[in-house]
Scaffold this active site. Structure first.
Site, PDB file in Angstrom:
ATOM      1  N   GLU A   1       0.824  -1.216   0.000  1.00 11.32           N
ATOM      2  CA  GLU A   1       0.000   0.000   0.000  1.00 11.32           C
ATOM      3  C   GLU A   1       0.854   1.260   0.000  1.00 11.32           C
ATOM      4  OE1 GLU A   1      -2.760  -0.636   3.330  1.00 11.32           O
ATOM      5  OE2 GLU A   1      -4.118  -1.644   1.948  1.00 11.32           O
TER       6      GLU A   1
ATOM      7  N   ASP B   1      -8.423  -8.927   4.109  1.00 11.91           N
ATOM      8  CA  ASP B   1      -8.132  -7.813   4.996  1.00 11.91           C
ATOM      9  C   ASP B   1      -9.166  -7.666   6.109  1.00 11.91           C
ATOM     10  OD1 ASP B   1      -6.962  -5.621   6.071  1.00 11.91           O
ATOM     11  OD2 ASP B   1      -7.456  -4.238   4.449  1.00 11.91           O
TER      12      ASP B   1
ATOM     13  N   GLU C   1     -12.481  -2.094  12.019  1.00 10.76           N
ATOM     14  CA  GLU C   1     -12.452  -1.285  10.798  1.00 10.76           C
ATOM     15  C   GLU C   1     -13.594  -1.637   9.842  1.00 10.76           C
ATOM     16  OE1 GLU C   1      -8.786  -1.713   8.659  1.00 10.76           O
ATOM     17  OE2 GLU C   1      -9.511  -0.578   6.927  1.00 10.76           O
TER      18      GLU C   1
HETATM   19  C1  GCV Z   1      -2.332   0.443   8.439  1.00  6.92           C
HETATM   20  C2  GCV Z   1      -6.017  -2.013   5.611  1.00  6.92           C
HETATM   21  C3  GCV Z   1      -6.376  -0.725   6.297  1.00  6.92           C
HETATM   22  C4  GCV Z   1      -5.187   0.224   6.372  1.00  6.92           C
HETATM   23  C5  GCV Z   1      -4.038  -0.520   7.056  1.00  6.92           C
HETATM   24  C6  GCV Z   1      -3.721  -1.774   6.251  1.00  6.92           C
HETATM   25  C7  GCV Z   1      -2.610  -2.603   6.857  1.00  6.92           C
HETATM   26  O1  GCV Z   1      -5.797  -1.792   4.249  1.00  6.92           O
HETATM   27  O2  GCV Z   1      -7.443  -0.117   5.644  1.00  6.92           O
HETATM   28  O3  GCV Z   1      -5.569   1.351   7.093  1.00  6.92           O
HETATM   29  O4  GCV Z   1      -2.896   0.297   7.164  1.00  6.92           O
HETATM   30  O5  GCV Z   1      -4.862  -2.585   6.190  1.00  6.92           O
HETATM   31  O6  GCV Z   1      -2.938  -3.575   7.533  1.00  6.92           O
HETATM   32  O7  GCV Z   1      -1.455  -2.283   6.656  1.00  6.92           O
END
Ligand code: GCV
Length: 677
Positions: A280, A353, A381
């Site tokens: 990411e 995720d 989340e």
């Molecule tokens: C910390 C998901 C979340 C991100 C998070 C990522 C990860 O994509 O939306 O906010 O980033 O996981 O676990 O690195």
């Protein structure tokens, strides 16, 4: 009779309320005093164990325990036994003088502290001290919380206010919250804390942060907690003044070594580094054409045998071609056996995720020569954030108990290493933004201590300590908690659907989203719904993600007619008319699951109303309002999803079904610029 409701409370005390015992339970405990430290008096962990015992007994008895005359509670914190760090025994013995003696014994002082908390848990639940007999050891060495907290006080995916860490005022000011936080963690056996976000700021590797980190590490040491930090792979450039972060460049290696040296000088038991690399948009070794193993091993060499590199397996490239859920396995499986001994690979529970339900990650059991730990998400989340009741122990148990097909369950694969949970704490008075989210922090710690515990037992413990030990109350509330996870699956993403949430905020439904630049960020990528059918074909005729599982496991999921339909559309694309195991068409079954979820939340809200006599007014109202939001959310998810599927399949709703409250365009137009990120 309901018994008297406690006085108003705000949830700050968590499960460490030590609410006064009454009747015979109080009388029995009154016989046990004083608290005596037999060994290890000078040890800081023994001191906090003693303090906690006094605090707990004072709360439970409603007065300070007598200083003599009873059956002593003895802390024997260096009993010469051997065993896993943290193991303890608690048992009542008969003494020569006819009196009982309640002994907490352990080989090390942290074991003694864990024993004290375990005894207090039993007592809080009303257990007769004379019958307490505990012999426990942690199932896994690393039991960690990962905070996604940023230095400016914001929290990524945090729904409980601002960060609990006040970097600005540290090191001079240490908030008392930092001690209460450590007590809460120690009470459930958490022994490692990563204090900052995996999307890491390089600030944590600057001179200015060293004394801040040191102050926290010093404060937490008596509680058996080691401090870790997340590091940004490109920090040598950003704060080190180098031109490269190539892990094979000598100046880069030297820089990290020097940083590790400074950290160990300040914090001799510093835990190590957590790393999100090439994921990411985060920098990583692949930026220099090096592998994850080369990157991790370079950092591992910098730490030496003093600490651990925890390298995350959460990676996926920006490509529409390879099914996103296959990518971590494809990248990491070939690296099995290539990581240094002080590197651990941290793998999320599922391959996507942290969705409401995912099959377990295929990497578990597939890398026998790599130390592997599980990453769970305590902060919700994708599961409604901090509203309503969603008790996560059943989700984690489902994964822990899953046989990998490689000769071990997921729990057995990770037990030699550990478990990390993405924390749900914040500056809100109740710590977690919602009273019931405290249960998820508690359950995570308890499962990391012992994955064999049942969700039911953990819920009973938590309810008894946090709200009321009244058996009628416990009997009614625990089943609500246990069914709450399936409820959220049902109203959000039933039958194996996943990743149907709104972009960015990840809160409400948005199955229609299909235009984001990265294909695998689009809900439509996962639902693959059209006029004919719905679901992601991950069999051989599709992405073949099934082939990443051991053959015995893949076989279970290969046939939609015999598999557990909870994962149906995760693995199969099926026509709307497909006959499900209930005999209903897929379309009708989908609708009935949405309805079941909505009904479950309605029933939780109704039942909560009947529990008012057992709960203090403040928390009663707090939970009731939160459930009111969850009822709205459940309808929103159901209605928006059904409206979208109907726009594709044009199928009528089964007879008697309530149509969505609004048109699809209404739901599509909703925006939440004010949602927490
Ligand atoms: C910390 C998901 C979340 C991100 C998070 C990522 C990860 O994509 O939306 O906010 O980033 O996981 O676990 O690195």
């Amino acid at each position: 009779m309901a018994g008297h409701a406690a006085t108003a409370e705000d949830g700050y005390a968590l499960w460490l309320r030590y609410a006064p015992l009454t009747g015979s339970a109080k009388e029995r405990l009154d016989q046990f005093n004083p608290v005596v430290v037999q060994t290890g008096e000078a040890d800081p962990s023994v001191k906090v164990a003693e303090e906690e015992l006094r605090r707990g007994l004072t709360g439970l008895l409603g007065h300070v325990p007598a200083s003599s005359g009873g059956s002593p509670i003895v802390l024997a914190c260096n009993d010469g036994s051997s065993g896993a760090r943290g193991h303890f025994n608690v048992a009542a013995h008969q003494q020569a003088n006819g009196r009982s003696l309640l002994a907490i014994s352990a080989a090390d002082s942290v074991g003694c502290l864990y024993g004290a908390f375990a005894l207090l848990r039993e007592l809080s639940l009303g257990r007769d001290p004379a019958t307490v007999e505990l012999a426990q050891a942690p199932a896994m060495p690393l039991r960690m919380l990962d905070h996604w907290d940023n230095p400016d006080g914001t929290v990524e995916r945090g729904y409980a206010g601002r960060s609990i860490f006040d970097w600005w005022h540290l090191p001079e000011e240490l908030s008392p919250r930092m001690i209460d936080y450590a007590r809460a963690n120690a009470s459930i056996g958490i022994n490692g804390v990563v204090v900052n976000n995996v999307n890491a700021s390089p600030l944590f590797l600057t001179e200015r942060y060293l004394p801040k980190l040191k102050r926290l590490a010093d404060a937490w040491r008596p509680y058996g907690i080691r401090l870790y930090i997340s590091v940004r792979f490109s920090a040598p450039i950003e704060v080190g003044g180098l031109k490269t972060a190539d892990p094979l460049a000598p100046q880069v290696k030297a820089w990290w070594k020097a940083q590790a040296g400074k950290l160990y000088q300040a914090i001799p038991d510093f835990g190590g580094f957590l790393v999100k690399a090439n994921s990411e948009g985060q920098p990583g070794p692949q930026d220099y054409h090096r592998t994850h193993a080369q990157g991790a091993n370079m950092l591992a060499a910098a730490l030496g045998n003093r600490g651990t590199v925890i390298w995350r397996a959460f990676v996926y490239a920006s490509s529409g071609e390879t099914d996103r859920v296959k990518q971590a396995y494809e990248e990491f499986k070939p690296l099995d056996g290539k990581f240094a001994p002080n590197v651990i690979l941290q793998v999320k529970n599922g391959p996507l995720d942290f969705q409401p339900r995912e099959p377990f990650h295929p990497l578990f059991g597939a890398m026998p020569h790599t130390r592997m730990m599980l990453e769970a998400q305590i902060t919700r989340e994708y599961l409604g954030q901090a509203t309503g009741i969603v008790y996560l122990a059943p989700l984690w148990k489902e994964v822990l108990d899953a046989p990998t097909g490689h000769g071990a369950t997921v729990a057995q694969v990770i037990e030699p290493t550990g478990m990390a949970g993405v924390a749900n704490t914040g500056s809100d008075r109740d710590w977690t933004g919602d009273q019931f989210d405290q249960a998820n922090w508690y359950a995570f710690g308890r499962l990391a201590w012992s994955p064999a515990l049942s969700s039911d037992q953990i819920a009973r413990e938590w309810v008894g300590q946090t709200f009321s030990r009244n058996p009628n109350f416990v009997r009614q509330l625990v089943p609500m908690m246990l069914s709450s996870r399936q409820a959220v699956v049902d109203y959000m993403t039933p039958l194996g659907l996943a990743h149907q949430m709104g972009t960015g905020h990840h809160y409400g439904p948005a199955p229609w989203v299909c235009t984001l630049d990265r294909p695998e960020w689009n809900p439509c990528y996962y639902n693959r719904a059209d006029a004919e059918g719905i679901g992601f074909d991950r069999t051989r005729s599709g992405s073949d993600a099934l082939a990443q599982y051991a053959p015995s496991v893949a076989a279970q999921w290969a046939d939609p007619r015999t598999m557990d339909e909870n994962d149906l559309l995760w693995f199969h694309h099926l026509p709307w008319s497909y006959r499900t195991q209930s005999g209903k068409s897929l379309w009708d079954e989908l609708i009935s699951r949405y309805d079941r979820g909505v009904a479950a939340v309605d029933s939780m809200a109704r039942e909560w109303q009947t529990l008012q006599p057992y709960v203090d007014h403040e928390r009663f109202v707090d939970v009731a309002s939160s459930l009111a939001i969850q009822r709205k959310e459940a309808r929103w998810w159901r209605d928006a999803s059904i409206a979208y599927w109907q726009s594709l399949n044009h199928l009528p709703l089964p007879a008697g079904e309530r149509p969505p409250e609004h048109s699809l365009s209404y739901y599509e137009a909703l925006e939440f610029p004010d949602a927490p990120g």
